[in-house]
Scaffold this motif. Structure first.
Motif, mmCIF file in Angstrom:
data_model
loop_
_atom_site.group_PDB
_atom_site.id
_atom_site.type_symbol
_atom_site.label_atom_id
_atom_site.label_comp_id
_atom_site.label_asym_id
_atom_site.label_seq_id
_atom_site.Cartn_x
_atom_site.Cartn_y
_atom_site.Cartn_z
ATOM 1 N N ARG A 44 0.850 -1.202 0.000
ATOM 2 C CA ARG A 44 0.000 0.000 0.000
ATOM 3 C C ARG A 44 0.877 1.239 0.000
ATOM 4 O O ARG A 44 1.954 1.255 0.584
ATOM 5 C CB ARG A 44 -0.930 0.004 1.214
ATOM 6 C CG ARG A 44 -1.970 -1.093 1.080
ATOM 7 C CD ARG A 44 -3.160 -0.924 1.958
ATOM 8 N NE ARG A 44 -3.650 0.431 2.078
ATOM 9 C CZ ARG A 44 -4.919 0.714 2.333
ATOM 10 N NH1 ARG A 44 -5.800 -0.230 2.456
ATOM 11 N NH2 ARG A 44 -5.299 1.950 2.490
ATOM 12 N N ALA A 48 -14.088 6.161 13.250
ATOM 13 C CA ALA A 48 -14.817 5.715 12.060
ATOM 14 C C ALA A 48 -14.215 4.432 11.496
ATOM 15 O O ALA A 48 -13.074 4.083 11.808
ATOM 16 C CB ALA A 48 -14.767 6.812 11.001
ATOM 17 N N ASN A 49 -14.970 3.750 10.652
ATOM 18 C CA ASN A 49 -14.461 2.579 9.926
ATOM 19 C C ASN A 49 -13.223 2.997 9.131
ATOM 20 O O ASN A 49 -13.220 4.039 8.486
ATOM 21 C CB ASN A 49 -15.507 2.047 8.946
ATOM 22 C CG ASN A 49 -16.717 1.437 9.644
ATOM 23 O OD1 ASN A 49 -17.846 1.724 9.290
ATOM 24 N ND2 ASN A 49 -16.484 0.617 10.641
ATOM 25 N N GLY A 50 -12.204 2.166 9.220
ATOM 26 C CA GLY A 50 -10.990 2.420 8.436
ATOM 27 C C GLY A 50 -10.059 3.474 9.009
ATOM 28 O O GLY A 50 -9.070 3.844 8.377
ATOM 29 N N GLY A 102 -8.053 3.206 11.497
ATOM 30 C CA GLY A 102 -6.779 2.655 11.966
ATOM 31 C C GLY A 102 -6.842 1.978 13.319
ATOM 32 O O GLY A 102 -5.813 1.561 13.869
ATOM 33 N N LYS A 103 -8.048 1.796 13.865
ATOM 34 C CA LYS A 103 -8.193 1.239 15.216
ATOM 35 C C LYS A 103 -7.664 -0.194 15.335
ATOM 36 O O LYS A 103 -6.961 -0.522 16.281
ATOM 37 C CB LYS A 103 -9.673 1.253 15.660
ATOM 38 C CG LYS A 103 -10.322 2.606 15.613
ATOM 39 C CD LYS A 103 -11.779 2.541 16.037
ATOM 40 C CE LYS A 103 -12.631 1.616 15.183
ATOM 41 N NZ LYS A 103 -12.760 2.032 13.768
ATOM 42 N N SER A 104 -8.055 -1.043 14.383
ATOM 43 C CA SER A 104 -7.611 -2.448 14.470
ATOM 44 C C SER A 104 -6.107 -2.542 14.264
ATOM 45 O O SER A 104 -5.437 -3.353 14.917
ATOM 46 C CB SER A 104 -8.322 -3.311 13.425
ATOM 47 O OG SER A 104 -9.696 -3.391 13.729
HETATM 48 N N1 LIG Z 1 -3.672 -6.485 6.243
HETATM 49 C C1 LIG Z 1 -3.927 -5.332 5.592
HETATM 50 N N2 LIG Z 1 -3.333 -5.062 4.416
HETATM 51 C C2 LIG Z 1 -3.575 -3.921 3.758
HETATM 52 N N3 LIG Z 1 -4.401 -2.950 4.204
HETATM 53 C C3 LIG Z 1 -5.020 -3.165 5.380
HETATM 54 C C4 LIG Z 1 -4.828 -4.366 6.140
HETATM 55 N N4 LIG Z 1 -5.583 -4.290 7.249
HETATM 56 C C5 LIG Z 1 -6.211 -3.107 7.208
HETATM 57 N N5 LIG Z 1 -5.879 -2.417 6.084
HETATM 58 C C6 LIG Z 1 -6.340 -1.077 5.697
HETATM 59 O O1 LIG Z 1 -5.923 -0.193 6.717
HETATM 60 C C7 LIG Z 1 -6.893 0.828 6.924
HETATM 61 C C8 LIG Z 1 -7.227 0.863 8.414
HETATM 62 O O2 LIG Z 1 -7.837 -0.370 8.738
HETATM 63 P P1 LIG Z 1 -8.197 -0.785 10.221
HETATM 64 O O3 LIG Z 1 -8.689 -2.175 10.118
HETATM 65 O O4 LIG Z 1 -7.059 -0.506 11.113
HETATM 66 O O5 LIG Z 1 -9.374 0.236 10.543
HETATM 67 P P2 LIG Z 1 -10.485 0.209 11.695
HETATM 68 O O6 LIG Z 1 -10.488 1.570 12.300
HETATM 69 O O7 LIG Z 1 -10.260 -0.944 12.577
HETATM 70 O O8 LIG Z 1 -11.851 0.026 10.899
HETATM 71 P P3 LIG Z 1 -13.232 -0.745 11.317
HETATM 72 O O9 LIG Z 1 -13.984 0.174 12.241
HETATM 73 O O10 LIG Z 1 -13.922 -0.920 10.006
HETATM 74 O O11 LIG Z 1 -12.848 -2.045 11.950
HETATM 75 C C9 LIG Z 1 -8.071 0.496 6.036
HETATM 76 O O12 LIG Z 1 -7.975 1.313 4.887
HETATM 77 C C10 LIG Z 1 -7.860 -0.959 5.675
HETATM 78 O O13 LIG Z 1 -8.348 -1.239 4.395
#
Ligand SMILES: Nc1ncnc2c1ncn2[C@@H]1O[C@H](COP(=O)(O)OP(=O)(O)OP(=O)(O)O)[C@@H](O)[C@H]1O
Ligand SMILES: [Mg+2]
Length: 227
Positions: free
Chosen positions: A15, A37-39, A41-43
């Motif tokens: 990426r 919000a979704n996406g 960066g929390k996870s």
């Molecule tokens: N293994 C991966 N490889 C490439 N991109 C990733 C990977 N995991 C997450 N992403 C991207 O990183 C960005 C942040 O994702 P992340 O899962 O951390 O968000 P989030 O805040 O947990 O969202 P949600 O509320 O939907 O769970 C997103 O654009 C996602 O598509």
């Protein structure tokens, strides 16, 4: 335990853009919430706390251990609970799954059995010890996943939206477990009700930590962002 995050940005392989940027934060509170919000960066943030994701820039350390170099040691102390318990349950029966977490600990069969029993009893799953794990309800599966983590006695439990797939009643059951845990907890959630009584809540937005404070102010900030 002290979690120290210094100069962290993370770009996933393949990426172009970072998904977590310029993060500097120290966490030692008993209950830390993470919303956004979704996406946002929390996870990715949560996975960095036990070395499931190693940041492409900067350092994450837990209790003085660097996740990039001491991931194994860290994972003994930091448990991780996923949204979907099916991604965590690895053994055919409930008791076997909980016992699996204790493999290679040098415990006798009797010690393993005693710890598995006590853990299942504490989560109200003792009547299901020999049941096939895949036949449990969604809520019971999440309690099993939690049991399999807690039996290893981690010092810190990181949970990534553990109630998102559950109905209200099972959300309450999991929330009650979290409230009662002696361990330090970092909880990522979209269920804002779970943050009552938390010490500190981080708000992420578009890859950045944008707010850090008590739950009420953090939730207000998040609601304003979403409006
Ligand atoms: N293994 C991966 N490889 C490439 N991109 C990733 C990977 N995991 C997450 N992403 C991207 O990183 C960005 C942040 O994702 P992340 O899962 O951390 O968000 P989030 O805040 O947990 O969202 P949600 O509320 O939907 O769970 C997103 O654009 C996602 O598509
Ligand atoms: Mg997520």
């Amino acid at each position: 335990m002290l979690i120290e995050i210094s100069g962290v940005s993370h770009t996933y392989a393949g990426r172009a853009q970072p998904v977590v940027r310029d993060l500097d934060v120290r966490l030692s509170e008993h209950r830390v919430g993470v919303i956004g919000a979704n996406g946002s960066g929390k996870s990715t943030f949560a996975r960095m706390l036990n070395g499931l994701v190693v940041p492409s820039e900067g350092t994450v350390s837990v209790d003085g251990l660097d996740t990039a170099r001491q991931g194994r040691e860290i994972r003994k102390r930091v448990g991780f609970c996923f949204t979907d318990p099916d991604s965590q349950i690895v053994m055919p029966t409930v008791a076997e799954d909980v016992a699996f977490g204790l493999r290679r600990r040098g415990l006798s069969k009797a010690e393993v059995a005693a710890r598995v029993d006590a853990t299942l009893r504490a989560r109200g799953l003792d009547g299901h010890a020999d049941h096939p794990a895949h036949l449990l309800s969604g809520g019971q599966k999440q309690l099993l996943a939690l049991s399999s983590i807690l039996v290893t006695e981690p010092d810190l439990l990181v949970m990534d939206e553990p109630t998102t797939l559950l109905d209200l009643r099972n959300t309450r059951r999991v929330a009650d477990v979290v409230v009662g845990l002696p361990q330090q907890v970092v909880l990522v959630t979209h269920d804002l009700d779970l943050l009552v009584g938390f010490d500190r809540v981080l708000v992420f937005d578009e890859t950045r930590l944008v707010h850090d404070g008590p739950p009420a102010a953090a939730i207000k900030h998040y609601r304003e962002l979403m409006a």
